[in-house]
Design a protein around this motif. Structure first.
Motif, short mmCIF file in Angstrom:
data_model
loop_
_atom_site.label_atom_id
_atom_site.label_comp_id
_atom_site.label_asym_id
_atom_site.label_seq_id
_atom_site.Cartn_x
_atom_site.Cartn_y
_atom_site.Cartn_z
N GLY A 126 -0.97 -3.45 1.92
CA GLY A 126 -0.72 -4.08 0.66
C GLY A 126 -1.07 -5.45 1.01
O GLY A 126 -1.28 -6.26 0.16
N SER A 127 -0.56 -5.72 2.35
CA SER A 127 -0.77 -7.58 2.49
C SER A 127 -2.23 -7.67 2.81
O SER A 127 -2.70 -8.76 2.47
CB SER A 127 -0.11 -7.65 4.00
OG SER A 127 -0.28 -8.94 4.56
N ALA A 128 -3.02 -6.74 3.20
CA ALA A 128 -4.57 -6.94 3.40
C ALA A 128 -5.32 -7.12 2.00
O ALA A 128 -6.11 -8.24 1.81
CB ALA A 128 -5.14 -5.82 4.20
N LEU A 129 -4.69 -6.34 0.88
CA LEU A 129 -5.22 -6.40 -0.41
C LEU A 129 -4.63 -7.56 -1.09
O LEU A 129 -5.24 -8.36 -1.88
CB LEU A 129 -4.86 -5.03 -1.05
CG LEU A 129 -5.65 -3.98 -0.66
CD1 LEU A 129 -4.91 -2.60 -1.61
CD2 LEU A 129 -6.99 -3.92 -0.77
N GLY A 130 -3.33 -7.86 -0.73
CA GLY A 130 -2.70 -9.03 -1.52
C GLY A 130 -3.17 -10.43 -1.08
O GLY A 130 -3.36 -11.19 -2.26
N PHE A 131 -3.57 -10.40 0.18
CA PHE A 131 -4.21 -11.71 0.65
C PHE A 131 -5.74 -11.78 0.52
O PHE A 131 -6.26 -12.85 0.64
CB PHE A 131 -3.74 -11.99 2.31
CG PHE A 131 -2.61 -12.72 2.24
CD1 PHE A 131 -2.35 -13.93 2.27
CD2 PHE A 131 -1.34 -11.80 2.27
CE1 PHE A 131 -0.82 -14.42 2.46
CE2 PHE A 131 -0.11 -12.24 2.57
CZ PHE A 131 0.33 -13.48 2.49
N GLY A 132 -6.25 -10.71 -0.16
CA GLY A 132 -7.56 -10.73 -0.64
C GLY A 132 -8.57 -10.83 1.12
O GLY A 132 -9.50 -11.51 0.98
N LEU A 133 -8.03 -10.17 1.98
CA LEU A 133 -8.73 -10.31 3.42
C LEU A 133 -10.31 -9.60 3.26
O LEU A 133 -10.05 -8.41 2.87
CB LEU A 133 -7.83 -9.70 4.75
CG LEU A 133 -6.35 -10.48 4.66
CD1 LEU A 133 -5.74 -9.81 5.93
CD2 LEU A 133 -6.68 -11.93 4.99
#
Length: 460
Positions: A126-133
């Protein structure tokens, strides 16, 4: 001239150590000494960094001497880790109260560790997707190229192994070799060997009580002696933290951290969110999350600065028993299993984030439900046998990316911020192990709630 400046820096460190020693003599609390050491180390290290930079001869020469205190302290802890794991697990079987619930306790500890790892993987995704990494746009410098060359050598054996073969690697064929920590899976191998010894003890105790009692006394005596060694080493914690954090702040590449700042922020957002999940689980067990934070902080601080879950094991066990009221058997199980199974930070958040970042490069949609569910499952299974020392996250990431048929080069591209993120990952690993111990002890009715609710923290 440089030699003189190095001597000056060493003298400053010795003065700071002496100041911490005076605080101990004045009976200042252990937690206050730990945080004082942390603050002094950050300031001292940053001053060295501002004056000399990270690669200057004065910086490298000073850090070399500082390592006698910092790395020396970590090595002392690592010295007792394998003996402590072995004696702790066997000792858990010799305690009558624990043997009545041994199956339930093992199931709960391992179940909680794996469940929290699955949750941490979901949070990492979720964090990787949320921050658009996006791993495609990372640049590979000379240092990263060298790191990836080494990773290619490491991954040859990993990617050629199926999951069943990786599970077989956990089984000890030479326990004495594993007691030296020779393999990445040595920790779990020692746990398995100790469990066999413990189960055998139960059989001997049932058929030959006299020999069983004699064996139990030997184990209890060895455990008491090793824990005394642990206590002596833990008294050095403030000095070790001072030297370690000074090295970290003095040698960190702040330019590289700034360039990869988005990834660092996303990583810590995921780590903090998972720590909040730990606190929520504590709350659901009708225990005070505030007390958990207050009493766990010194141990989590050391894990943060040292970047070694294995080296933190003595503190992990002692915090559970002395501060949280967890029974010794459960604390030993949770602490030992937590080194190699279900590390929430190294084996959960980190591999999941990297997998999401490189999935587009492999032509995979990272938002696909099938990809996400498969990744969470692979992360949970792959969390078995991850080494509880610095670099364990790299090993976990290599396994997950290889099993998912994703490119592994990204692991080497993040080398410049690896130490900074690894500090948070290690602290989360240790918190996960302690949370598993507290919840298991609460579920089995073996938690001394009075001790947990006490506001004071027992000194090391």
């Amino acid at each position: 001239m440089n030699t003189v400046l190095i001597i000056v820096n060493v003298a400053v460190l010795l003065l700071l150590i002496f100041g911490l020693f005076l605080m101990q003599k004045k009976h200042v609390s252990f937690s206050k000494r730990v945080f004082t050491a942390l603050g002094l180390g950050i300031i001292f290290g940053f001053i060295i960094h501002l004056i000399y930079g990270t690669t200057h001869e004065v910086t490298t020469g000073s850090i070399d001497w500082f390592s006698i205190v910092g790395s020396g302290y970590v090595k002392l802890l690592q010295m007792v880790v394998m003996p402590l794991i072995f004696i702790s697990i066997v000792g858990a079987f010799t305690k009558l109260k624990l043997t009545k619930n041994i199956g339930k306790i093992s199931f709960l500890v391992i179940g909680i560790l794996l469940a929290t790892t699955a949750i941490s993987a979901a949070i990492g995704i979720g964090s990787a997707l949320g921050f658009g990494l996006d791993g495609i746009h990372l640049n590979e410098g000379d240092v990263e190229k060298a790191r990836n060359a080494l990773l290619q050598e490491k991954v040859v054996s990993v990617e050629n192994m199926t999951i069943p073969q990786q599970i077989i690697e956990l089984v000890p064929s030479n326990p004495f070799q594993d007691l030296t920590g020779a393999r990445p899976t040595s920790t779990i191998a020692v746990v398995i060997f100790a469990a066999f010894i413990g189960i055998s003890y139960l059989g001997v105790k049932r058929k030959d009580p006299e020999h069983g009692e004699f064996f139990a006394k030997i184990i209890d005596t060895l455990y008491a002696v090793i824990m005394r060694v642990v206590t002596l080493i833990l008294r050095l914690t403030p000095y070790g933290i001072l030297a370690i954090i000074t090295k970290v702040t003095a040698t960190s590449d702040y330019d590289a951290i700034a360039k990869l700042g988005k990834f660092v922020i996303a990583s810590y957002a995921a780590l903090i969110l998972m720590f909040i999940v730990h606190l929520l689980l504590i709350s659901f067990a009708k225990l005070s999350p505030v007390n958990y934070v207050k009493k766990a902080l010194p141990t989590l601080t050391f894990a943060f600065t040292s970047r070694t879950s294995a080296g933190t094991l003595p503190m992990t066990i002692k915090t559970q028993t002395k501060d949280f009221g967890v029974s010794e058997g459960i604390a030993n199980f949770a602490g030992s299993f937590g080194l190699s199974i279900g590390q929430n930070g190294c084996a959960g958040v980190y591999p999941a984030m990297l997998a999401v970042m490189v999935a587009p490069a492999a032509g995979i949609n990272p938002t696909s439900p099938s990809f996400i569910l498969t990744l969470i499952l692979v992360v949970a299974i792959s969390s078995f046998g991850v080494a509880g020392v610095g670099g364990g996250a790299t090993f976990a990431a290599l396994i997950v990316l290889s099993v998912m048929n994703l490119p592994i080069a990204i692991v080497g591209l993040l080398i410049s911020v690896e130490p900074l993120i690894d500090m948070g990952r290690t602290a989360l690993n240790v918190s996960g192990a302690m949370t598993a111990g507290v919840l298991t002890s609460k579920a089995t009715g073996e938690l001394e709630t009075e001790i947990y609710q006490q506001p004071n923290v027992v000194e090391a």
